[in-house]
Write a protein that holds these residues in place. Structure first.
Motif, mmCIF file in Angstrom:
data_model
loop_
_atom_site.group_PDB
_atom_site.id
_atom_site.type_symbol
_atom_site.label_atom_id
_atom_site.label_comp_id
_atom_site.label_asym_id
_atom_site.label_seq_id
_atom_site.Cartn_x
_atom_site.Cartn_y
_atom_site.Cartn_z
ATOM 1 N N HIS A 29 43.083 41.052 37.156
ATOM 2 C CA HIS A 29 41.935 41.066 36.902
ATOM 3 C C HIS A 29 40.948 40.904 37.955
ATOM 4 O O HIS A 29 41.194 39.933 38.878
ATOM 5 C CB HIS A 29 41.565 40.029 35.596
ATOM 6 C CG HIS A 29 40.435 40.124 34.751
ATOM 7 N ND1 HIS A 29 39.157 39.581 35.319
ATOM 8 C CD2 HIS A 29 40.325 40.593 33.711
ATOM 9 C CE1 HIS A 29 38.224 40.029 34.362
ATOM 10 N NE2 HIS A 29 38.908 40.650 33.317
ATOM 11 N N GLN A 30 39.597 41.585 38.012
ATOM 12 C CA GLN A 30 38.569 41.458 38.993
ATOM 13 C C GLN A 30 38.291 39.972 39.188
ATOM 14 O O GLN A 30 37.937 39.480 40.248
ATOM 15 C CB GLN A 30 37.536 42.276 38.768
ATOM 16 C CG GLN A 30 36.574 42.412 39.866
ATOM 17 C CD GLN A 30 37.101 42.929 41.253
ATOM 18 O OE1 GLN A 30 38.139 43.784 41.456
ATOM 19 N NE2 GLN A 30 36.773 41.971 42.201
ATOM 20 N N ALA A 32 40.244 37.369 38.718
ATOM 21 C CA ALA A 32 41.525 36.409 38.820
ATOM 22 C C ALA A 32 41.255 35.319 39.858
ATOM 23 O O ALA A 32 40.484 35.409 40.670
ATOM 24 C CB ALA A 32 42.743 37.432 39.248
ATOM 25 N N TYR A 47 40.324 36.920 43.380
ATOM 26 C CA TYR A 47 40.881 38.073 43.447
ATOM 27 C C TYR A 47 40.726 38.682 45.124
ATOM 28 O O TYR A 47 41.776 39.126 45.650
ATOM 29 C CB TYR A 47 40.245 39.059 42.707
ATOM 30 C CG TYR A 47 40.575 40.616 42.775
ATOM 31 C CD1 TYR A 47 41.853 41.265 42.233
ATOM 32 C CD2 TYR A 47 39.993 41.434 43.859
ATOM 33 C CE1 TYR A 47 42.253 42.381 42.307
ATOM 34 C CE2 TYR A 47 40.378 42.765 44.116
ATOM 35 C CZ TYR A 47 41.561 43.442 43.274
ATOM 36 O OH TYR A 47 42.155 44.435 43.626
ATOM 37 N N LYS A 108 44.210 38.423 30.509
ATOM 38 C CA LYS A 108 42.780 38.895 29.981
ATOM 39 C C LYS A 108 42.572 40.224 29.979
ATOM 40 O O LYS A 108 42.877 40.887 31.329
ATOM 41 C CB LYS A 108 41.897 37.966 30.675
ATOM 42 C CG LYS A 108 40.368 38.067 30.304
ATOM 43 C CD LYS A 108 39.564 37.217 31.001
ATOM 44 C CE LYS A 108 38.247 37.195 30.336
ATOM 45 N NZ LYS A 108 37.017 36.469 31.134
ATOM 46 N N ASP A 109 42.137 41.060 29.030
ATOM 47 C CA ASP A 109 41.892 42.388 29.125
ATOM 48 C C ASP A 109 42.935 43.136 29.560
ATOM 49 O O ASP A 109 42.769 44.191 30.552
ATOM 50 C CB ASP A 109 40.576 42.600 30.227
ATOM 51 C CG ASP A 109 39.423 41.740 29.657
ATOM 52 O OD1 ASP A 109 39.059 41.856 28.463
ATOM 53 O OD2 ASP A 109 38.739 41.562 30.460
ATOM 54 N N LEU A 111 45.072 42.306 32.037
ATOM 55 C CA LEU A 111 45.528 42.138 33.390
ATOM 56 C C LEU A 111 45.944 40.713 33.526
ATOM 57 O O LEU A 111 45.540 39.871 32.781
ATOM 58 C CB LEU A 111 44.471 42.706 34.132
ATOM 59 C CG LEU A 111 43.988 44.223 34.236
ATOM 60 C CD1 LEU A 111 42.831 44.465 34.984
ATOM 61 C CD2 LEU A 111 45.398 44.975 34.859
ATOM 62 N N TYR A 113 45.147 37.403 34.543
ATOM 63 C CA TYR A 113 43.912 36.754 34.993
ATOM 64 C C TYR A 113 43.840 35.240 35.596
ATOM 65 O O TYR A 113 43.301 35.175 36.640
ATOM 66 C CB TYR A 113 43.189 36.521 33.694
ATOM 67 C CG TYR A 113 41.744 35.742 33.612
ATOM 68 C CD1 TYR A 113 40.783 36.424 34.446
ATOM 69 C CD2 TYR A 113 41.808 34.618 32.846
ATOM 70 C CE1 TYR A 113 39.580 35.387 34.325
ATOM 71 C CE2 TYR A 113 40.478 33.889 32.891
ATOM 72 C CZ TYR A 113 39.762 34.325 33.622
ATOM 73 O OH TYR A 113 38.272 33.680 33.360
#
Length: 137
Positions: A29-30, A32, A47, A108-109, A111, A113
């Motif tokens: 996740h971006q 993360a 990330y 989360k979403d 991906l 996270y």
């Protein structure tokens, strides 16, 4: 079709991220964060920190192979036990164990996270060789 939580964790650790940090986008996740307890101390990595570290690793390693011995999931959390083996620029003909990891990742979403990871340097003790306990996951 989205990947399962196990597939994401396996995909991240077995990926070619050290040669191409853009691969991380497929797994992380971006937003993360990785909370990492290592023999050198504690680090909280974002990330971007993980992408930067991946790029630096690619400068020293010819290959990075992951051996996952345990991979367990429950709901949106996955636990993994693994060892990394490397070939270095300085010694391209020999693969050596470098580090052992235990990790827990939350999704989360769809991906990865938030990760909690503990690592320590690898050693040559045969009792620590994960080949004899490798399980199908």
């Amino acid at each position: 079709m989205s990947q399962s939580a196990k597939d994401l964790v396996r995909g991240l650790y077995e990926s070619d991220f050290f040669n191409d940090s853009s691969v991380l986008k497929k797994f992380l996740h971006q937003d993360a964060e990785l909370y990492w307890n290592a023999s050198t101390g504690f680090s909280k990595m974002t990330y971007d920190d993980l992408a930067d570290m991946s790029s630096e690793m690619g400068k020293s390693f010819i290959s990075l192979r992951c051996s996952i011995s345990h991979l367990i999931s429950e709901d949106d959390k996955v636990s993994a036990r693994l060892t990394y083996y490397i070939k270095t620029v300085e010694n391209p003909d020999e693969e050596v164990g470098i580090i052992h990891f235990m990790a827990i990742w939350e999704l989360k979403d769809g991906l990865l996270y938030r990760g909690y990871q503990i690592s320590q340097p690898s050693d040559d003790d045969p009792q620590n060789n994960d080949a004899h306990i490798r399980i199908k996951s």
